[in-house]
Design a protein around this motif. Structure first.
Motif, PDB file in Angstrom:
ATOM      1  N   ASP A 180     -58.244  35.716 -92.909  1.00 51.96           N
ATOM      2  CA  ASP A 180     -57.386  35.843 -94.088  1.00 51.96           C
ATOM      3  C   ASP A 180     -57.876  36.964 -95.009  1.00 51.96           C
ATOM      4  OD1 ASP A 180     -59.631  34.586 -94.996  1.00 51.96           O
ATOM      5  OD2 ASP A 180     -58.623  32.824 -95.780  1.00 51.96           O
ATOM      6  N   LYS A 181     -58.819  37.745 -94.542  1.00 54.38           N
ATOM      7  CA  LYS A 181     -59.321  38.903 -95.287  1.00 54.38           C
ATOM      8  C   LYS A 181     -58.926  40.176 -94.539  1.00 54.38           C
ATOM      9  CE  LYS A 181     -63.357  36.461 -97.083  1.00 54.38           C
ATOM     10  NZ  LYS A 181     -62.887  35.134 -96.834  1.00 54.38           N
ATOM     11  N   GLY A 182     -58.785  41.269 -95.271  1.00 55.89           N
ATOM     12  CA  GLY A 182     -58.540  42.547 -94.625  1.00 55.89           C
ATOM     13  C   GLY A 182     -57.093  42.950 -94.511  1.00 55.89           C
ATOM     14  N   GLY A 183     -56.195  42.115 -94.961  1.00 54.32           N
ATOM     15  CA  GLY A 183     -54.804  42.532 -94.977  1.00 54.32           C
ATOM     16  C   GLY A 183     -53.852  41.560 -94.325  1.00 54.32           C
ATOM     17  N   PRO A 184     -52.562  41.792 -94.549  1.00 54.24           N
ATOM     18  CA  PRO A 184     -51.525  40.915 -94.024  1.00 54.24           C
ATOM     19  C   PRO A 184     -51.430  40.886 -92.502  1.00 54.24           C
ATOM     20  CG  PRO A 184     -50.622  42.433 -95.666  1.00 54.24           C
ATOM     21  CD  PRO A 184     -52.027  42.827 -95.418  1.00 54.24           C
ATOM     22  N   GLY A 185     -51.795  41.958 -91.831  1.00 55.19           N
ATOM     23  CA  GLY A 185     -51.782  41.960 -90.370  1.00 55.19           C
ATOM     24  C   GLY A 185     -52.818  41.004 -89.810  1.00 55.19           C
ATOM     25  N   ASN A 186     -53.998  40.978 -90.419  1.00 57.13           N
ATOM     26  CA  ASN A 186     -55.036  40.030 -90.015  1.00 57.13           C
ATOM     27  C   ASN A 186     -54.597  38.599 -90.292  1.00 57.13           C
ATOM     28  OD1 ASN A 186     -56.687  42.118 -89.213  1.00 57.13           O
ATOM     29  ND2 ASN A 186     -58.054  41.999 -90.965  1.00 57.13           N
ATOM     30  N   ALA A 187     -53.994  38.378 -91.459  1.00 59.46           N
ATOM     31  CA  ALA A 187     -53.514  37.033 -91.802  1.00 59.46           C
ATOM     32  C   ALA A 187     -52.446  36.573 -90.818  1.00 59.46           C
ATOM     33  CB  ALA A 187     -52.977  37.018 -93.232  1.00 59.46           C
ATOM     34  N   PHE A 188     -51.564  37.497 -90.429  1.00 58.60           N
ATOM     35  CA  PHE A 188     -50.542  37.146 -89.444  1.00 58.60           C
ATOM     36  C   PHE A 188     -51.186  36.778 -88.108  1.00 58.60           C
ATOM     37  CE2 PHE A 188     -47.866  38.249 -85.829  1.00 58.60           C
ATOM     38  CZ  PHE A 188     -46.756  37.446 -86.079  1.00 58.60           C
ATOM     39  N   LEU A 189     -52.168  37.552 -87.679  1.00 60.78           N
ATOM     40  CA  LEU A 189     -52.839  37.260 -86.412  1.00 60.78           C
ATOM     41  C   LEU A 189     -53.493  35.886 -86.456  1.00 60.78           C
ATOM     42  CD1 LEU A 189     -53.884  37.888 -83.593  1.00 60.78           C
ATOM     43  CD2 LEU A 189     -55.689  39.274 -84.652  1.00 60.78           C
ATOM     44  N   LEU A 190     -54.172  35.561 -87.537  1.00 57.21           N
ATOM     45  CA  LEU A 190     -54.796  34.240 -87.676  1.00 57.21           C
ATOM     46  C   LEU A 190     -53.733  33.149 -87.600  1.00 57.21           C
ATOM     47  CD1 LEU A 190     -57.307  32.507 -88.269  1.00 57.21           C
ATOM     48  CD2 LEU A 190     -56.833  32.857 -90.709  1.00 57.21           C
ATOM     49  N   TRP A 191     -52.630  33.332 -88.333  1.00 55.56           N
ATOM     50  CA  TRP A 191     -51.526  32.366 -88.324  1.00 55.56           C
ATOM     51  C   TRP A 191     -50.933  32.235 -86.925  1.00 55.56           C
ATOM     52  CZ3 TRP A 191     -46.383  33.093 -87.128  1.00 55.56           C
ATOM     53  CH2 TRP A 191     -45.524  32.030 -87.435  1.00 55.56           C
ATOM     54  N   ALA A 192     -50.720  33.373 -86.254  1.00 56.06           N
ATOM     55  CA  ALA A 192     -50.119  33.359 -84.915  1.00 56.06           C
ATOM     56  C   ALA A 192     -51.023  32.628 -83.923  1.00 56.06           C
ATOM     57  CB  ALA A 192     -49.845  34.792 -84.448  1.00 56.06           C
ATOM     58  N   LEU A 193     -52.313  32.874 -83.982  1.00 52.41           N
ATOM     59  CA  LEU A 193     -53.233  32.177 -83.076  1.00 52.41           C
ATOM     60  C   LEU A 193     -53.226  30.674 -83.338  1.00 52.41           C
ATOM     61  CD1 LEU A 193     -56.170  34.738 -83.059  1.00 52.41           C
ATOM     62  CD2 LEU A 193     -54.788  34.050 -81.078  1.00 52.41           C
ATOM     63  N   ARG A 194     -53.147  30.302 -84.599  1.00 52.31           N
ATOM     64  CA  ARG A 194     -53.103  28.879 -84.947  1.00 52.31           C
ATOM     65  C   ARG A 194     -51.794  28.221 -84.507  1.00 52.31           C
ATOM     66  NH1 ARG A 194     -55.655  29.211 -91.047  1.00 52.31           N
ATOM     67  NH2 ARG A 194     -57.836  29.247 -90.379  1.00 52.31           N
ATOM     68  N   ASN A 195     -50.733  29.003 -84.410  1.00 53.95           N
ATOM     69  CA  ASN A 195     -49.413  28.466 -84.086  1.00 53.95           C
ATOM     70  C   ASN A 195     -48.956  28.757 -82.664  1.00 53.95           C
ATOM     71  OD1 ASN A 195     -47.915  27.200 -86.543  1.00 53.95           O
ATOM     72  ND2 ASN A 195     -49.148  28.887 -87.355  1.00 53.95           N
ATOM     73  N   ARG A 196     -49.802  29.310 -81.836  1.00 52.98           N
ATOM     74  CA  ARG A 196     -49.391  29.701 -80.483  1.00 52.98           C
ATOM     75  C   ARG A 196     -48.940  28.524 -79.625  1.00 52.98           C
ATOM     76  NH1 ARG A 196     -55.347  31.504 -79.375  1.00 52.98           N
ATOM     77  NH2 ARG A 196     -56.275  29.468 -79.028  1.00 52.98           N
ATOM     78  N   ALA A 197     -49.400  27.317 -79.933  1.00 53.51           N
ATOM     79  CA  ALA A 197     -48.985  26.133 -79.162  1.00 53.51           C
ATOM     80  C   ALA A 197     -47.932  25.314 -79.893  1.00 53.51           C
ATOM     81  CB  ALA A 197     -50.202  25.260 -78.846  1.00 53.51           C
ATOM     82  N   ASN A 198     -47.448  25.819 -81.023  1.00 53.10           N
ATOM     83  CA  ASN A 198     -46.434  25.132 -81.816  1.00 53.10           C
ATOM     84  C   ASN A 198     -45.062  25.645 -81.396  1.00 53.10           C
ATOM     85  OD1 ASN A 198     -44.647  24.198 -83.732  1.00 53.10           O
ATOM     86  ND2 ASN A 198     -45.879  24.806 -85.497  1.00 53.10           N
ATOM     87  N   PRO A 199     -44.290  24.857 -80.657  1.00 56.08           N
ATOM     88  CA  PRO A 199     -42.999  25.347 -80.152  1.00 56.08           C
ATOM     89  C   PRO A 199     -41.969  25.640 -81.247  1.00 56.08           C
ATOM     90  CG  PRO A 199     -43.259  23.012 -79.675  1.00 56.08           C
ATOM     91  CD  PRO A 199     -44.565  23.489 -80.250  1.00 56.08           C
ATOM     92  N   GLU A 200     -42.216  25.175 -82.454  1.00 57.22           N
ATOM     93  CA  GLU A 200     -41.317  25.509 -83.564  1.00 57.22           C
ATOM     94  C   GLU A 200     -41.590  26.901 -84.112  1.00 57.22           C
ATOM     95  OE1 GLU A 200     -41.215  22.447 -86.551  1.00 57.22           O
ATOM     96  OE2 GLU A 200     -41.042  20.879 -85.038  1.00 57.22           O
ATOM     97  N   ARG A 201     -42.757  27.460 -83.791  1.00 55.84           N
ATOM     98  CA  ARG A 201     -43.155  28.769 -84.318  1.00 55.84           C
ATOM     99  C   ARG A 201     -43.372  29.835 -83.252  1.00 55.84           C
ATOM    100  NH1 ARG A 201     -42.452  29.726 -89.552  1.00 55.84           N
ATOM    101  NH2 ARG A 201     -43.151  28.019 -90.846  1.00 55.84           N
ATOM    102  N   CYS A 202     -43.697  29.410 -82.037  1.00 53.14           N
ATOM    103  CA  CYS A 202     -44.066  30.370 -80.994  1.00 53.14           C
ATOM    104  C   CYS A 202     -43.514  29.939 -79.646  1.00 53.14           C
ATOM    105  CB  CYS A 202     -45.597  30.470 -80.910  1.00 53.14           C
ATOM    106  SG  CYS A 202     -46.202  31.564 -79.614  1.00 53.14           S
ATOM    107  N   THR A 203     -43.023  30.913 -78.909  1.00 57.69           N
ATOM    108  CA  THR A 203     -42.642  30.687 -77.522  1.00 57.69           C
ATOM    109  C   THR A 203     -43.478  31.613 -76.659  1.00 57.69           C
ATOM    110  OG1 THR A 203     -40.382  30.083 -78.104  1.00 57.69           O
ATOM    111  CG2 THR A 203     -40.770  30.781 -75.830  1.00 57.69           C
TER     112      THR A 203
END
Length: 169
Positions: free
Chosen positions: A62-85
């Motif tokens: 969550d440091k270093g910019g919005p792209g990093n925050a998105f990557l952290l969020w995406a990794l956390r949601n990769r198994a969530n079918p409501e957020r990631c396919t």
């Protein structure tokens, strides 16, 4: 928001890693990523080639910019079918991926970006929905021959920073 693909350069631009982009482009990329985190759904390949590229150029924090925050969020949601396919794609020895179009106009398209096209076309074949691929700074996507071939295959490319792509490089 329908499922979308995010080209790695969007994360990089949002993080300020693409020094050549304007503050407006950086802000537009950050806004897109934030919108996806709030209400969106994103696509990746089952083999994690997209995640590997994201992590090669950005850090999941969550440091270093919005792209990093998105990557952290995406990794956390990769198994969530409501957020990631997670979409299956198949390796091909010449084209990179079986799903990547076998057309002369795309023979010079960047091999490292073919995974995004393959995921989009595979997802479309499975669901009938063609996702948008968001690009910020990669001029290969805007090359006239490439863009015409993408359009002919029904691909939808959204240029987050159209002014950057129109500027002489």
């Amino acid at each position: 928001m329908k499922p979308v693909l995010i080209e790695t350069n969007v994360l990089c631009a949002a993080n300020g890693l693409a020094e050549q982009v304007s503050a407006q482009c950086k802000g537009a990329c950050a806004e897109l990523l934030t919108q996806i985190m709030v209400e969106g759904h994103f696509l990746v390949d089952e083999q994690y080639a997209i995640f590997n590229e994201y992590q090669n150029k950005n850090e999941p924090t969550d440091k270093g910019g919005p792209g990093n925050a998105f990557l952290l969020w995406a990794l956390r949601n990769r198994a969530n079918p409501e957020r990631c396919t997670q979409v299956p794609i198949t390796h091909h020895p010449e084209r990179g991926y079986e799903e990547f179009p076998d057309t002369p106009e795309l023979s010079s398209f960047d091999p490292s970006d073919r995974k995004f096209v393959a995921v989009a076309l595979s997802h479309h074949q499975q669901t009938g929905h063609m996702p948008v691929i968001h690009n910020a700074t990669d001029t290969d996507w805007a090359h006239p021959a490439h863009h015409a071939a993408f359009t002919a295959h029904g691909l939808r490319i959204a240029f987050v920073c159209p002014d950057y792509l129109a500027a002489p490089q």
